[in-house]
Design a protein around this motif. Structure first.
Motif, PDB file in Angstrom:
ATOM      1  N   LEU A   1     -46.629 -10.332  38.157  1.00  0.00           N
ATOM      2  CA  LEU A   1     -45.290  -9.825  37.843  1.00  0.00           C
ATOM      3  C   LEU A   1     -44.883 -10.072  36.389  1.00  0.00           C
ATOM      4  CD1 LEU A   1     -43.451 -10.825  41.135  1.00  0.00           C
ATOM      5  CD2 LEU A   1     -44.123  -8.520  40.402  1.00  0.00           C
ATOM      6  N   ILE A   2     -45.381 -11.140  35.772  1.00  0.00           N
ATOM      7  CA  ILE A   2     -44.989 -11.392  34.387  1.00  0.00           C
ATOM      8  C   ILE A   2     -45.910 -10.723  33.381  1.00  0.00           C
ATOM      9  CG2 ILE A   2     -43.769 -13.526  34.923  1.00  0.00           C
ATOM     10  CD1 ILE A   2     -46.130 -15.094  33.800  1.00  0.00           C
ATOM     11  N   ASN A   3     -47.036 -10.216  33.825  1.00  0.00           N
ATOM     12  CA  ASN A   3     -47.958  -9.511  32.906  1.00  0.00           C
ATOM     13  C   ASN A   3     -47.610  -8.053  32.772  1.00  0.00           C
ATOM     14  OD1 ASN A   3     -49.571 -11.611  32.044  1.00  0.00           O
ATOM     15  ND2 ASN A   3     -50.772 -11.551  33.908  1.00  0.00           N
TER      16      ASN A   3
ATOM     17  N   LEU B   1     -56.906 -14.619  33.769  1.00  0.00           N
ATOM     18  CA  LEU B   1     -56.447 -15.640  34.713  1.00  0.00           C
ATOM     19  C   LEU B   1     -55.944 -15.013  36.012  1.00  0.00           C
ATOM     20  CD1 LEU B   1     -55.975 -18.606  35.354  1.00  0.00           C
ATOM     21  CD2 LEU B   1     -53.750 -18.430  34.223  1.00  0.00           C
ATOM     22  N   THR B   2     -55.250 -13.906  35.894  1.00  0.00           N
ATOM     23  CA  THR B   2     -54.766 -13.198  37.083  1.00  0.00           C
ATOM     24  C   THR B   2     -55.937 -12.731  37.941  1.00  0.00           C
ATOM     25  OG1 THR B   2     -52.835 -12.449  35.852  1.00  0.00           O
ATOM     26  CG2 THR B   2     -53.327 -11.293  37.904  1.00  0.00           C
ATOM     27  N   ILE B   3     -56.949 -12.188  37.300  1.00  0.00           N
ATOM     28  CA  ILE B   3     -58.129 -11.706  38.033  1.00  0.00           C
ATOM     29  C   ILE B   3     -58.835 -12.868  38.724  1.00  0.00           C
ATOM     30  CG2 ILE B   3     -60.422 -10.672  37.754  1.00  0.00           C
ATOM     31  CD1 ILE B   3     -59.154  -9.001  35.443  1.00  0.00           C
ATOM     32  N   ILE B   4     -58.979 -13.978  38.025  1.00  0.00           N
ATOM     33  CA  ILE B   4     -59.648 -15.143  38.605  1.00  0.00           C
ATOM     34  C   ILE B   4     -58.873 -15.672  39.807  1.00  0.00           C
ATOM     35  CG2 ILE B   4     -60.254 -17.577  38.174  1.00  0.00           C
ATOM     36  CD1 ILE B   4     -60.953 -16.666  35.271  1.00  0.00           C
ATOM     37  N   LEU B   5     -57.561 -15.816  39.665  1.00  0.00           N
ATOM     38  CA  LEU B   5     -56.745 -16.314  40.784  1.00  0.00           C
ATOM     39  C   LEU B   5     -56.735 -15.337  41.963  1.00  0.00           C
ATOM     40  CD1 LEU B   5     -53.685 -18.018  39.057  1.00  0.00           C
ATOM     41  CD2 LEU B   5     -55.460 -19.102  40.430  1.00  0.00           C
TER      42      LEU B   5
ATOM     43  N   ALA C   1     -54.987  -1.805  40.317  1.00  0.00           N
ATOM     44  CA  ALA C   1     -53.686  -1.336  40.804  1.00  0.00           C
ATOM     45  C   ALA C   1     -52.786  -2.528  41.098  1.00  0.00           C
ATOM     46  CB  ALA C   1     -53.865  -0.478  42.048  1.00  0.00           C
ATOM     47  N   ASN C   2     -51.898  -2.821  40.163  1.00  0.00           N
ATOM     48  CA  ASN C   2     -50.981  -3.951  40.356  1.00  0.00           C
ATOM     49  C   ASN C   2     -50.087  -3.774  41.571  1.00  0.00           C
ATOM     50  OD1 ASN C   2     -51.962  -5.458  38.287  1.00  0.00           O
ATOM     51  ND2 ASN C   2     -50.254  -5.107  36.898  1.00  0.00           N
ATOM     52  N   SER C   3     -49.694  -2.542  41.881  1.00  0.00           N
ATOM     53  CA  SER C   3     -48.814  -2.336  43.038  1.00  0.00           C
ATOM     54  C   SER C   3     -49.507  -2.755  44.333  1.00  0.00           C
ATOM     55  CB  SER C   3     -48.345  -0.881  43.121  1.00  0.00           C
ATOM     56  OG  SER C   3     -49.455  -0.016  43.220  1.00  0.00           O
TER      57      SER C   3
END
Length: 118
Positions: A116-118, A4-8, A73-75
């Motif tokens: 942030l929550i993942n 879901l994060t990737i899609i958004l 890279a989440n950062s």
């Protein structure tokens, strides 16, 4: 990263690529004039260089998100999403167009929260 994060995040990136196209190439067309609520074609012509510059920045934001997704890279993703949220808040405030906040900031903010929550 979660699906879901990737899609958004991809949605936010493609949204900003669309902004790039509107601002760099369609600013003086009826579609560009309507999308941004410009006064008229003359005003659009007078401001097209500024709009193109703005479009380029939207392209950089999209590129940053795409790059962050590719290298996982989440950062980087947090940085670019935060930039978009702030830009949307400032844009809505400075233009007095709350729609800008909903179109630009909300998708980025939702994605940022997921990151942030993942």
């Amino acid at each position: 990263m979660k699906l879901l994060t990737i899609i958004l995040a991809a949605f936010v990136a493609f949204e900003h690529l669309y902004f790039l196209i509107l601002e760099m190439f369609l600013w003086t067309t009826p579609k560009g004039i309507k999308a941004f609520g410009l006064k008229n074609k003359t005003f659009a012509e007078e401001t097209k260089v500024l709009a193109a510059n703005q479009g380029l920045y939207n392209g950089f934001l999209a590129a940053g998100i795409i790059y962050a997704l590719i290298i996982e890279a989440n950062s980087f993703l947090i940085f670019f999403l935060t930039c978009i949220v702030i830009a949307g808040i400032y844009g809505a405030y400075s233009t007095q167009k709350i729609k800008l906040f909903y179109v630009q900031s909300i998708p980025a903010l939702l994605t940022l929260i997921l990151v942030l929550i993942n």
